[in-house]
Motif scaffolding. Structure first.
Motif, mmCIF file in Angstrom:
data_model
loop_
_atom_site.group_PDB
_atom_site.id
_atom_site.type_symbol
_atom_site.label_atom_id
_atom_site.label_comp_id
_atom_site.label_asym_id
_atom_site.label_seq_id
_atom_site.Cartn_x
_atom_site.Cartn_y
_atom_site.Cartn_z
ATOM 1 N N THR A 58 0.921 -1.234 -0.029
ATOM 2 C CA THR A 58 -0.042 0.148 -0.143
ATOM 3 C C THR A 58 0.840 1.224 -0.133
ATOM 4 O O THR A 58 0.509 2.563 0.124
ATOM 5 C CB THR A 58 -0.841 0.173 1.113
ATOM 6 O OG1 THR A 58 -0.199 0.383 2.164
ATOM 7 C CG2 THR A 58 -1.767 -1.320 1.290
ATOM 8 N N ALA A 59 2.213 1.112 -0.318
ATOM 9 C CA ALA A 59 3.192 2.293 -0.252
ATOM 10 C C ALA A 59 3.555 2.585 -1.618
ATOM 11 O O ALA A 59 2.809 1.853 -2.672
ATOM 12 C CB ALA A 59 4.310 2.057 0.856
ATOM 13 N N ASP A 60 4.737 3.246 -1.963
ATOM 14 C CA ASP A 60 5.017 3.595 -3.192
ATOM 15 C C ASP A 60 6.711 4.025 -3.046
ATOM 16 O O ASP A 60 6.865 4.117 -1.624
ATOM 17 C CB ASP A 60 4.397 4.309 -4.039
ATOM 18 C CG ASP A 60 4.244 5.990 -3.284
ATOM 19 O OD1 ASP A 60 5.258 6.357 -3.028
ATOM 20 O OD2 ASP A 60 3.301 6.639 -3.477
ATOM 21 N N SER A 64 2.502 2.143 -11.092
ATOM 22 C CA SER A 64 2.600 0.674 -11.678
ATOM 23 C C SER A 64 1.141 -0.076 -11.443
ATOM 24 O O SER A 64 0.937 -1.193 -11.034
ATOM 25 C CB SER A 64 3.646 -0.068 -11.243
ATOM 26 O OG SER A 64 4.809 0.638 -11.327
ATOM 27 N N LYS A 65 0.035 0.826 -11.677
ATOM 28 C CA LYS A 65 -1.335 0.053 -11.627
ATOM 29 C C LYS A 65 -2.155 0.995 -12.645
ATOM 30 O O LYS A 65 -1.984 2.054 -13.105
ATOM 31 C CB LYS A 65 -1.907 0.154 -10.264
ATOM 32 C CG LYS A 65 -2.041 1.464 -9.721
ATOM 33 C CD LYS A 65 -2.725 1.276 -8.260
ATOM 34 C CE LYS A 65 -2.713 2.463 -7.339
ATOM 35 N NZ LYS A 65 -3.470 3.600 -8.063
ATOM 36 N N PRO A 66 -3.187 0.099 -13.377
ATOM 37 C CA PRO A 66 -3.414 -1.072 -13.053
ATOM 38 C C PRO A 66 -2.489 -2.117 -13.715
ATOM 39 O O PRO A 66 -1.625 -1.994 -14.356
ATOM 40 C CB PRO A 66 -4.941 -1.472 -13.858
ATOM 41 C CG PRO A 66 -4.663 -0.586 -15.160
ATOM 42 C CD PRO A 66 -3.873 0.804 -14.421
ATOM 43 N N LYS A 88 -10.608 2.335 -0.647
ATOM 44 C CA LYS A 88 -10.646 1.146 0.048
ATOM 45 C C LYS A 88 -10.507 -0.221 -0.821
ATOM 46 O O LYS A 88 -9.830 -1.259 -0.123
ATOM 47 C CB LYS A 88 -12.174 1.160 1.011
ATOM 48 C CG LYS A 88 -12.287 -0.013 1.968
ATOM 49 C CD LYS A 88 -13.305 -0.047 2.814
ATOM 50 C CE LYS A 88 -13.536 -1.147 3.701
ATOM 51 N NZ LYS A 88 -14.803 -1.391 4.314
ATOM 52 N N ALA A 89 -11.201 -0.411 -1.831
ATOM 53 C CA ALA A 89 -11.035 -1.638 -2.511
ATOM 54 C C ALA A 89 -9.690 -1.779 -3.036
ATOM 55 O O ALA A 89 -9.030 -2.971 -3.107
ATOM 56 C CB ALA A 89 -11.983 -1.642 -3.906
ATOM 57 N N GLU A 90 -9.127 -0.606 -3.449
ATOM 58 C CA GLU A 90 -7.494 -0.886 -3.683
ATOM 59 C C GLU A 90 -6.704 -1.286 -2.584
ATOM 60 O O GLU A 90 -5.768 -2.196 -2.723
ATOM 61 C CB GLU A 90 -7.118 0.517 -4.580
ATOM 62 C CG GLU A 90 -7.611 0.721 -5.890
ATOM 63 C CD GLU A 90 -7.328 2.020 -6.453
ATOM 64 O OE1 GLU A 90 -7.032 2.092 -7.579
ATOM 65 O OE2 GLU A 90 -7.192 3.161 -5.693
ATOM 66 N N ILE A 91 -6.871 -0.584 -1.608
ATOM 67 C CA ILE A 91 -5.803 -0.992 -0.354
ATOM 68 C C ILE A 91 -6.242 -2.424 0.075
ATOM 69 O O ILE A 91 -5.164 -3.175 -0.138
ATOM 70 C CB ILE A 91 -6.415 -0.343 0.953
ATOM 71 C CG1 ILE A 91 -6.148 1.151 0.795
ATOM 72 C CG2 ILE A 91 -5.786 -0.898 2.120
ATOM 73 C CD1 ILE A 91 -6.693 2.204 1.759
#
Length: 275
Positions: free
Chosen positions: A34-36, A64-66, A180-183
């Motif tokens: 959940t960081a970068d 680097s998403k999706p 929240k869904a991505e986390i």
């Protein structure tokens, strides 16, 4: 730092490089879940004068998403492609938390390209370290996260890994762009694929284990102690630091990494001289 990209089967991966042509050693920093790449902003000014520095947003994180079909094997291959593209033959690896897993998988595949590994608030690959109950609890992280509201989830995550105000605010800033869904997706992939891809490894290059003395994330501290006990790798505790130790106490972390690199390079040169 120069911002670059590399294309893989799963998507586009972003990385940053500060090339120093006057030195021979390179350090690759790999961030946590959940960081970068910006979680190492306290390390870059310290090391960029004397080393070539590479940071990257691990697939499914940061820019680097999706990204499709994440695996740690894939992250290792991507890191290899980055190093090949930049014509770097050997490097030091610094892996923070989840970032220790791409680092170790890379090292297992390409041991001759690794000069040394700094395990920063991360845990080892190896089947013997994790009991069935440990693996069961890893699977409960996502269901528990779903019980939180988005804002409370961000705040609780940032608070749990941070001892300093800086680390708390920095973690919040990295979480803020994520839904929240991505986390939950990042956490699910990180933990589930760790279980699936975990394997026994045997590394011959030097390894230093660093962990915040106040790290209360899962059983990270206990795993690090057992890792050091089983392998003899040095284990140093970072004072006044939780899980985000390189943000809580960058001064000690930077000095620990620098000393490890200097000693490793010195020993390597000494061995070459004997040969």
């Amino acid at each position: 730092m120069q911002h670059k990209t590399i294309l893989s089967q799963g998507g586009t991966v972003h990385y940053w490089i500060a090339r120093n042509d006057n030195v021979s050693d390179c350090i690759v920093f790999t961030h946590g879940v959940t960081a970068d790449h910006t979680m190492f902003e306290k390390q870059i000014p310290y090391f960029s004068d004397n080393y070539t520095i590479i940071l990257w947003d691990v697939p499914m994180h940061g820019l680097s998403k999706p990204y499709q079909k994440f695996t740690y094997q894939d992250t290792a291959e991507i890191l290899h492609s980055i190093l090949q593209k930049e014509n770097i033959q050997k490097t030091f690896l610094v892996g923070m938390s989840m970032g220790g897993y791409p680092s170790q998988h890379f090292a297992a595949l390409y041991p001759d390209m690794v000069k040394g590994f700094v395990a920063l608030d991360t845990t080892p690959l190896g089947l013997k370290y994790y009991s069935k109950s440990d693996l069961w609890w890893l699977k409960q992280v996502v269901p528990m996260a779903k019980c939180f509201t988005t804002n409370l989830l961000r705040k609780s995550m940032a608070l749990s890994v941070s001892e300093s105000r800086y680390s708390y605010q920095k973690m919040l800033s990295m979480l803020k762009p994520l839904s929240k869904a991505e986390i939950i997706q990042q956490m699910r992939i990180a933990y589930e694929y760790f279980i699936v891809e975990n394997k026994d490894v045997n590394f011959s290059f030097p390894i230093l284990i660093l962990v915040g003395e106040k790290d209360s994330t899962g059983k990270v501290k206990a795993y690090c102690k057992e890792w050091a006990k089983q392998t003899g790798y040095p284990l140093h505790f970072i004072k006044q630091a939780k899980h985000f130790a390189n943000g809580d106490n960058p001064e000690q972390v930077n000095k620990e990494i620098e000393k490890f690199i200097i000693e490793t390079v010195h020993k390597e040169r000494k061995n070459y001289a004997v040969l």
